[in-house]
Write an enzyme that holds these catalytic residues in place. Sequence first.
Site, mmCIF file in Angstrom:
data_model
loop_
_atom_site.group_PDB
_atom_site.id
_atom_site.type_symbol
_atom_site.label_atom_id
_atom_site.label_comp_id
_atom_site.label_asym_id
_atom_site.label_seq_id
_atom_site.Cartn_x
_atom_site.Cartn_y
_atom_site.Cartn_z
ATOM 1 N N SER A 142 0.870 -1.193 0.000
ATOM 2 C CA SER A 142 0.000 0.000 0.000
ATOM 3 C C SER A 142 0.897 1.230 0.000
ATOM 4 O O SER A 142 2.078 1.146 0.372
ATOM 5 C CB SER A 142 -0.836 -0.023 1.288
ATOM 6 N N TYR A 155 -2.199 -1.234 10.406
ATOM 7 C CA TYR A 155 -2.157 -1.339 8.938
ATOM 8 C C TYR A 155 -0.820 -0.825 8.415
ATOM 9 O O TYR A 155 -0.155 -1.475 7.592
ATOM 10 C CB TYR A 155 -3.328 -0.542 8.359
#
Length: 260
Positions: A142, A155
């Site tokens: 990401s 995350y």
Amino acid sequence: MLNGKTAVVTGSTSGIGLGVAKALAQQGASVMINGFGDANEIEAIRLSLERLSGAQAAYQDADMSKPAEVAAMIMAAERTLGKVDILVNNAGIQHLAPIEEFPADKWDAIIAINLSSSFHTIRAALPGMKKRGWGRIVNIASAHGLVASVHKAAYVAAKHGLIGLTKTVALETAPTGVTCNAICPGWVLTPLVQKQIDALAARDRMTEAEAKTKLLAEKQPSHEFATPDQIGGMVVFLCSDAASQMRGAALTVDGGWTAQ
Ligand code: NAD
């Protein structure tokens, strides 16, 4: 381009994983999908992949938070499809909270699904790839593998970790025909992001369209979402001969998010 190749894509019943599975099937690969959802919808996806590829497609319901199920899924893929040439580690979840309020069980689940499951799949699939002298490992990281945002401690930690794992595996496989790279998407409109749009709309009393515009404006200079098909196209490129010397890269598809 991928006739005769086989692929496992984790978390591919929706969103980016589904886009990747379709892109690989379009190139002729035999694909094993994985993830949760309605049994009839999953069967419809599996059949559509077989139509796209003209090859076998399979489904495994392994829970990526459970190491034994992860390893069993790779063994099942080797049994059902004959081998695993392409491994795309994509399954992932999200939870937003300030660190003092971040639930410990959410931390554990995000680290397990977004990071540790890739360790377990790679460990299980790599020996076969090395033996056959060809393999492609693609980890869906990401923009949050490269930079941070508030309220995403687990995350961001997992995605930074996944890029570290990518580099290590790339070095260990450098003298072989197996490559390992990461893709770092910015905002892609999937159920995972829709939840964040809905929460923003509720918090700031906006319409859904206003929340989308605000979400993009905060981070993504192109002001447009990337798409699951675009991430699929990137995976197909990483499977090509043109990418055989790309090793340990973290490739952004983020509308300029991390260029700022
Ligand atoms: P999504 O919610 O649409 O899809 C997630 C998939 O993972 C689904 O198929 C779901 O069933 C599966 N899954 C969830 N928990 C699982 C578990 N325990 N075991 C097996 N499968 C499980 O999400 P998405 O947006 O497509 O995200 C896919 C990946 O892309 C994630 O790793 C995410 O972090 C990453 N990513 C997404 C974006 C974005 O903007 N959407 C941006 C950057 C990175």
